[in-house]
Design an enzyme around this catalytic site. Structure first.
Site, PDB file in Angstrom:
ATOM      1  N   GLU A 221      39.896  49.903  43.268  1.00 32.91           N
ATOM      2  CA  GLU A 221      39.589  48.479  43.383  1.00 32.91           C
ATOM      3  C   GLU A 221      40.808  47.811  44.016  1.00 32.91           C
ATOM      4  O   GLU A 221      41.812  47.564  43.345  1.00 32.91           O
ATOM      5  CB  GLU A 221      39.298  47.881  41.997  1.00 32.91           C
ATOM      6  CG  GLU A 221      38.022  48.398  41.359  1.00 32.91           C
ATOM      7  CD  GLU A 221      36.774  47.883  42.048  1.00 32.91           C
ATOM      8  OE1 GLU A 221      36.847  46.860  42.761  1.00 32.91           O
ATOM      9  OE2 GLU A 221      35.705  48.498  41.883  1.00 32.91           O
ATOM     10  N   CYS A 256      42.273  39.154  43.585  1.00 28.07           N
ATOM     11  CA  CYS A 256      41.814  39.947  44.729  1.00 28.07           C
ATOM     12  C   CYS A 256      40.604  39.341  45.415  1.00 28.07           C
ATOM     13  O   CYS A 256      40.307  39.680  46.555  1.00 28.07           O
ATOM     14  CB  CYS A 256      41.525  41.375  44.297  1.00 28.07           C
ATOM     15  SG  CYS A 256      40.357  41.481  42.910  1.00 28.07           S
TER      16      CYS A 256
END
Length: 490
Positions: A221, A256
């Site tokens: 991720e 993110c």
């Protein structure tokens, strides 16, 4: 005289010993039962509920994260994950019956979900509770033994999780290893059944290289430069508020999925900028460096990195709002920049901070090529009421996930996978996808001893070949033709 309080060293030997213990626990079969999995999910749920105040305090220490952000985006989202698992797990664990073909008649088949074994979760510092416990609860739900390596960059939260998980969880199957590079290296040297890493691409490459030595599968991720395209037909105030909430309201841009840059038309940019300025002042006051509703930069290294992007001579005259810095408090005010050069530092890497460049184009359709000329982002956003533009954006822009007319909310929908593509990551999780990330789907075919035909056995003949070819093709007419000795065209 030696210190009585000798620091416990976690090295390769310690890692190997821990793995042996965890493999023994997994091998005993205890993690496979529905009862064990549910008991551990409930323990995690109780852990975050009982210790909400301690979690809030730890995140205030590590990031000056506003309590509301902690309660909603860390604790609340994790609780939702646990509730979904408790509601759906029994169904997820059931074997899935599937059809078989005439070539295996008589037979039945199913797909049996089974745990992978012993897995490693390496988490990030920006959402140190959610990004640690969400993968961990997925691994537990899938029936694995799991080791969590929290980020040393959020030390208060790391220490708290190590303490709480030791207290609440079954430590024969769930462990926490604190530390930095040496400890992570010792962990990566072991053979895992899966590694789940959240962080940046540079470390992601190290994790993937270490995993490759053991043919260990990974979920990465990562991140990237998430774009937000803004059309001129939007509700301007709502769009501005949602952009601000998704940028500075998500850990001050240290997320993110935060918008990394905005693309709008040259004609609409002045209106968008004015609205952003107005709403920023409404949210954080005239002196945002003093606001308690915005997180600080995590540490001096990251402060220096973000400040370098802002001090680049190519963008120093592009700052149209904010730009104030207070290094002693690790704070940089929400900053807008207009028409920064594409070769500037700020457009060359993920910002991961409170700076928001605004790029202008003549037509919004030009934004598609601009976005696709870069590495694929973790998320892409568009604000528009134009149906055709929405459809073109979804069809033509590649990103891990997408959201129309808001920021980051796709993360809270448990029926949607969350993950990257290309440089923004591989694999996904959330909801059932978390269970599947740590599960092997085992194909099982059942047959009896009846219906055994000599066709498949030597000696081979032209007739056997003709009939077997028809059987493999699966067409009933072809099989009848072969049995009758008729020729059929391929």
């Amino acid at each position: 005289m030696e210190s009585l309080q000798k620091k416990v060293v976690f090295d390769g030997e310690a890692a190997s010993m821990m793995m042996k213990e965890l493999r023994g626990s997994f091998g005993s079969g205890k993690t496979r039962s529905y009862e064990w999995r549910v008991s551990q999910v409930k323990a995690l749920l109780k852990m975050v509920t009982d210790n909400e105040k301690q979690i809030i305090d730890a995140l205030l220490s590590d990031l000056a994260k506003p309590p509301l952000e902690t309660v909603v985006y860390e604790i609340g989202m994790f609780k939702n994950s646990c509730e979904v698992i408790l509601k759906e797990l029994k169904q997820w664990m059931k074997p899935e019956k599937v059809k078989t073909s005439i070539s295996t008649f008589p037979s039945s088949a199913e797909i049996v979900p089974e745990p992978l074994g012993v897995v490693l979760v390496i988490s990030a510092w920006n959402y140190p509770i959610l990004l640690s416990l969400d993968p961990v609860v997925g691994a537990i739900a899938a029936g694995n033994a799991v080791v969590l390596k929290p980020s040393e960059i959020a030390p208060a939260t790391s220490s708290l999780m190590a303490k709480l998980l030791a207290e609440y969880m079954d430590n024969s199957c769930v462990r926490v290893v604190e530390g930095a590079v040496d400890e992570t290296t010792a962990l990566l040297d072991q053979k895992w059944d899966k590694i789940f890493y959240t962080g940046n691409g540079r470390v992601g490459r190290i994790v993937m290289a270490a995993a490759a030595k053991h043919l260990t599968p990974v979920v990465l991720e990562l991140g990237g430069k998430c774009p937000a395209v803004v059309d001129s037909d939007v509700n301007l105030q709502v769009a501005a508020r949602r952009l601000i909430s998704g940028k500075w309201g998500l850990n001050n841009g240290q997320a993110c999925v935060s918008p990394d840059y905005v693309i709008t038309t040259k004609d609409f940019a002045p209106k968008l900028v004015d609205s952003l300025k107005t709403e920023l002042e409404n949210f954080f006051g005239k002196n945002p460096l003093e606001s308690k509703d915005i997180s600080r930069i995590v540490n001096h290294n990251h402060f220096a990195r973000v400040a370098k992007l802002l001090d680049d001579e190519k963008v120093s005259d592009k700052i149209i709002h904010g730009g104030e810095k207070d290094e002693s408090k690790l704070r940089i005010s929400p900053t807008l920049l207009l028409d920064v050069p594409h070769d500037s530092l700020i457009m060359g890497e993920e910002i991961f901070g409170p700076l928001l460049p605004i790029i202008t184009v003549n037509k919004l359709e030009e934004s598609f090529d601009l976005i696709n000329s870069r590495t694929k982002p973790l998320a892409a956003y568009i604000f528009t009421n134009n149906k055709k533009l929405k459809e073109q954006f979804v069809k033509n822009v590649s990103a891990g996930g997408m959201l129309v007319n808001d920021i980051a909310l796709h993360l809270i929908v448990p029926t949607l996978p969350f993950g990257g593509v290309g440089d923004s990551g591989t694999g996904s999780y959330h909801g059932r996808f978390s269970f599947e990330a740590f599960t092997h789907k085992k194909a099982v075919l059942y047959r009896g001893f009846g219906g055994d035909a000599s066709l498949r056995y030597p000696p081979y003949t032209e007739t056997k070949q003709r009939v077997m070819k028809a059987l493999v093709s699966g067409g009933i007419l072809s099989i009848i033709a072969a049995l009758l000795g008729w020729s059929s065209k391929a």
